[in-house]
Design an enzyme around this catalytic site. Structure first.
Site, PDB file in Angstrom:
ATOM      1  N   LYS A  91       7.498  -9.660  -4.826  1.00 12.83           N
ATOM      2  CA  LYS A  91       7.609  -9.091  -3.465  1.00 12.83           C
ATOM      3  C   LYS A  91       7.012 -10.028  -2.415  1.00 12.83           C
ATOM      4  CE  LYS A  91       6.929  -4.609  -2.964  1.00 12.83           C
ATOM      5  NZ  LYS A  91       6.360  -3.277  -2.676  1.00 12.83           N
ATOM      6  N   LYS A 103      -2.516  -6.275  -9.245  1.00 15.31           N
ATOM      7  CA  LYS A 103      -2.563  -4.810  -9.170  1.00 15.31           C
ATOM      8  C   LYS A 103      -3.797  -4.331  -9.916  1.00 15.31           C
ATOM      9  CE  LYS A 103       0.145  -1.684  -7.378  1.00 15.31           C
ATOM     10  NZ  LYS A 103       0.896  -1.918  -6.144  1.00 15.31           N
ATOM     11  N   THR A 206       5.193   0.094   6.617  1.00 18.67           N
ATOM     12  CA  THR A 206       6.234   0.116   5.574  1.00 18.67           C
ATOM     13  C   THR A 206       7.528   0.749   6.104  1.00 18.67           C
ATOM     14  OG1 THR A 206       4.437   0.383   3.996  1.00 18.67           O
ATOM     15  CG2 THR A 206       6.663   0.698   3.153  1.00 18.67           C
ATOM     16  N   ASN A 237       4.094   9.118   4.070  1.00 23.30           N
ATOM     17  CA  ASN A 237       3.796   7.984   4.943  1.00 23.30           C
ATOM     18  C   ASN A 237       5.040   7.119   5.185  1.00 23.30           C
ATOM     19  OD1 ASN A 237       2.896   4.832   4.763  1.00 23.30           O
ATOM     20  ND2 ASN A 237       1.697   6.024   6.189  1.00 23.30           N
ATOM     21  N   SER A 378      -0.464  -5.613   5.502  1.00 17.00           N
ATOM     22  CA  SER A 378      -1.741  -6.010   4.880  1.00 17.00           C
ATOM     23  C   SER A 378      -2.053  -7.469   5.185  1.00 17.00           C
ATOM     24  CB  SER A 378      -1.659  -5.847   3.364  1.00 17.00           C
ATOM     25  OG  SER A 378      -1.852  -4.519   3.017  1.00 17.00           O
TER      26      SER A 378
HETATM   27  P1  NAD Z   1       3.240   9.832   0.201  1.00 18.26           P
HETATM   28  O1  NAD Z   1       2.448  10.483  -0.883  1.00 18.26           O
HETATM   29  O2  NAD Z   1       2.673   9.692   1.564  1.00 18.26           O
HETATM   30  O3  NAD Z   1       4.633  10.613   0.381  1.00 18.26           O
HETATM   31  C1  NAD Z   1       5.475  10.957  -0.671  1.00 18.26           C
HETATM   32  C2  NAD Z   1       6.453  12.004  -0.148  1.00 18.26           C
HETATM   33  O4  NAD Z   1       7.387  12.290  -1.193  1.00 18.26           O
HETATM   34  C3  NAD Z   1       5.818  13.324   0.254  1.00 18.26           C
HETATM   35  O5  NAD Z   1       6.456  13.800   1.422  1.00 18.26           O
HETATM   36  C4  NAD Z   1       6.179  14.251  -0.913  1.00 18.26           C
HETATM   37  O6  NAD Z   1       6.274  15.615  -0.498  1.00 18.26           O
HETATM   38  C5  NAD Z   1       7.535  13.703  -1.274  1.00 18.26           C
HETATM   39  N1  NAD Z   1       7.966  14.072  -2.608  1.00 18.26           N
HETATM   40  C6  NAD Z   1       7.244  14.191  -3.730  1.00 18.26           C
HETATM   41  N2  NAD Z   1       8.038  14.608  -4.740  1.00 18.26           N
HETATM   42  C7  NAD Z   1       9.279  14.730  -4.227  1.00 18.26           C
HETATM   43  C8  NAD Z   1      10.540  15.109  -4.727  1.00 18.26           C
HETATM   44  N3  NAD Z   1      10.680  15.483  -6.009  1.00 18.26           N
HETATM   45  N4  NAD Z   1      11.583  15.099  -3.909  1.00 18.26           N
HETATM   46  C9  NAD Z   1      11.459  14.743  -2.619  1.00 18.26           C
HETATM   47  N5  NAD Z   1      10.320  14.395  -2.061  1.00 18.26           N
HETATM   48  C10 NAD Z   1       9.244  14.381  -2.858  1.00 18.26           C
HETATM   49  O7  NAD Z   1       3.684   8.417  -0.411  1.00 18.26           O
HETATM   50  P2  NAD Z   1       4.198   7.148   0.397  1.00 18.26           P
HETATM   51  O8  NAD Z   1       3.047   6.276   0.702  1.00 18.26           O
HETATM   52  O9  NAD Z   1       5.106   7.604   1.486  1.00 18.26           O
HETATM   53  O10 NAD Z   1       5.025   6.388  -0.748  1.00 18.26           O
HETATM   54  C11 NAD Z   1       6.356   6.764  -1.091  1.00 18.26           C
HETATM   55  C12 NAD Z   1       6.964   5.697  -1.986  1.00 18.26           C
HETATM   56  O11 NAD Z   1       6.955   4.439  -1.312  1.00 18.26           O
HETATM   57  C13 NAD Z   1       6.240   5.425  -3.313  1.00 18.26           C
HETATM   58  O12 NAD Z   1       7.203   5.042  -4.276  1.00 18.26           O
HETATM   59  C14 NAD Z   1       5.362   4.237  -2.988  1.00 18.26           C
HETATM   60  O13 NAD Z   1       5.016   3.497  -4.164  1.00 18.26           O
HETATM   61  C15 NAD Z   1       6.304   3.452  -2.100  1.00 18.26           C
HETATM   62  N6  NAD Z   1       5.621   2.477  -1.226  1.00 18.26           N
HETATM   63  C16 NAD Z   1       4.684   2.883  -0.315  1.00 18.26           C
HETATM   64  C17 NAD Z   1       4.097   1.950   0.521  1.00 18.26           C
HETATM   65  C18 NAD Z   1       3.102   2.361   1.578  1.00 18.26           C
HETATM   66  O14 NAD Z   1       2.711   1.497   2.373  1.00 18.26           O
HETATM   67  N7  NAD Z   1       2.703   3.623   1.666  1.00 18.26           N
HETATM   68  C19 NAD Z   1       4.448   0.598   0.415  1.00 18.26           C
HETATM   69  C20 NAD Z   1       5.411   0.209  -0.513  1.00 18.26           C
HETATM   70  C21 NAD Z   1       5.993   1.174  -1.324  1.00 18.26           C
END
Ligand code: NAD
Length: 435
Positions: A91, A103, A206, A237, A378
């Protein structure tokens, strides 16, 4: 069953073979440079003592210091941490950041710990890995179940140890050892502003970066945002900022969901949702399913609640899985109607579904490109600390925009020159830099 690290290595090796990359160099690259396993004793508030196991996988540092989050989860394994560190190497190379991949993880269910226990665990982990991290060595960040508060404890512990060991590094450099730190707001009553080392705009990074990539793609395809309907799975998020920035850029965001279900407003034709009102409604009611907000009034009755599975199969132009891995798979791939998929979550489209949909003509932006806005944020926080500056949110977003546009262009051109889809193009592009 093969573990996730073996599976990941196999898929990278298959792509490398297809594009004639040196087999031995690839084999050497795939193994982490170092994987550290630590035991962290924590005194629980009951008086009992428990030992938690943690890992830090430092995969590759050819392009710069190791970079990658720390996750707290009961299912963390050594192999998972190794696979995730390998993805980070790829990445960072795709986004052209001066970073390698790493990680970390601790096997723990953080939800059953008290705040004090969580703090002790976070500080204990830093004591255990102190010698191998640092602004020019390895820069951790939040990941699953870790957040700015946890980064604040960690950086504080790191600085305490550094001072005890008579380090003469200035405070800004010591703070650059961690990213995802809180961007503290100051009370107007405070006479002197305490310095904040967090980054304004890191929370948005993101989702914002994903929309930059989407706009570049739409532009390449000669399409107009206002003619494109978008469904976003996950309103956390990543998903909620993606929805907000996409709506701001003119896309019609017609469906969003969280873990409790999805919401759309469809009678004869999709109508765009008012994302700021959906946000308000979610804050009031706790869920988006069934929320429908119009004219400032949230009305649970007027919305059309649908299931999360239904959201994925809606006849929209653009589908944005931003919640979980593997949600588009062998079972539902034939029912997907979107022409563009942006992988904002990590690994939301299974290998089989990716191949099937790509052959059908669906354009899928792979996760290592789509969600690289997070690690780019970051990088800007780290740079801000090293330079002892404080960037404004607008400056941060502008920098992310520039980096993501360039990354998109590089991967798009690579895919044209190799005659392949964007996932293979991004892996080959990264491997060429890393071998
Ligand atoms: P988060 O916990 O803030 O949000 C996750 C969301 O998914 C929540 O709204 C939750 O209700 C929803 N959710 C959970 N189960 C679900 C389902 N079965 N169906 C539909 N929605 C569902 O997490 P995030 O930080 O938003 O991360 C989301 C994804 O993005 C993850 O795969 C994470 O690894 C990836 N990611 C996040 C970042 C970051 O900066 N936060 C960066 C790169 C990748």
């Amino acid at each position: 069953m093969a573990d996730i690290f073996s599976e990941t290595k196999k898929s990278v090796q298959a792509i490398a073979k297809k594009f004639n990359l040196d087999k031995d160099e690839v084999r050497e690259f795939l193994e982490p440079n170092r994987i550290v396993e630590v035991n962290i004793p924590v005194k629980l508030e009951t008086g009992q003592r428990e030992i938690f196991k943690g890992f830090r996988s430092q995969h590759n540092n050819k392009l710069g210091p190791y970079k990658g989050g720390i996750r707290f989860h009961q299912n963390v394994t050594r192999e998972e941490v190794m696979a995730l560190s390998l993805w980070m190497s790829l990445k960072c190379a795709v986004a052209d950041l001066p970073y390698g991949g790493a990680k970390g993880g601790i096997i723990v269910n953080p939800k059953i710990l008290t705040e004090k226990e969580l703090e002790n665990l976070s500080r204990g982990y830093v004591r255990a890995i102190y010698d191998i991290i640092g602004a020019d060595k390895d820069v951790p960040a939040p990941d699953v179940n870790t957040n700015p508060k946890i980064m604040e404890w960690m950086v504080d512990e790191y600085i305490k140890i550094a001072r005890k060991r008579k380090s003469n590094l200035p405070e800004n450099i010591l703070h650059a050892t961690f990213t995802g730190k809180p961007d503290k707001k100051h009370e107007p009553s405070e006479k002197r502003e305490p310095k904040s080392f967090g980054l304004a705009g890191r929370t948005e990074a993101t989702g914002f970066g994903g929309v930059v990539i989407l706009k570049e793609l739409i532009n390449k395809l000669g399409l107009k945002p206002e003619n494109q309907t978008v469904a976003v799975q996950g309103f956390g998020n990543v998903g909620n900022y993606f929805a907000q920035f996409a709506a701001k850029s003119g896309f019609k965001v017609v469906a969003v969901s969280d873990s409790k279900g999805a919401i759309t407003e469809k009678n004869h034709k999709f109508k765009p949702l008012d994302i700021s009102l959906v946000l308000k409604c979610k804050a009031e009611k706790g869920i988006v399913a069934g929320c429908y907000c119009i004219g400032g009034v949230c009305d649970l009755a007027k919305g059309k609640p649908i299931s999360n599975e239904d959201l994925l199969e809606l006849p929209v132009d653009i589908l944005v899985p931003a919640a979980l891995e593997n949600v588009i798979n062998k079972q539902n791939m034939k029912k997907i109607k979107a022409k563009i998929i942006i992988e904002m979550a990590n690994g939301p489209v299974s290998y089989e579904a990716y191949e099937y949909l790509t052959k059908k003509g669906v354009i899928i932006i792979p996760d290592i490109l789509a969600n690289a806005g997070g690690v780019t944020g970051s990088y800007i926080e780290w740079k801000q600390n090293i330079e002892d500056k404080k960037y404004k949110k607008e400056e941060t977003l502008k920098m992310i925009e520039g980096i993501m546009e360039l990354a998109f262009d590089n991967i798009w051109n690579e895919s044209v020159s190799l005659g392949t889809h964007l996932k293979e193009a991004s892996y080959v592009h990264a491997l060429k830099k890393l071998l």
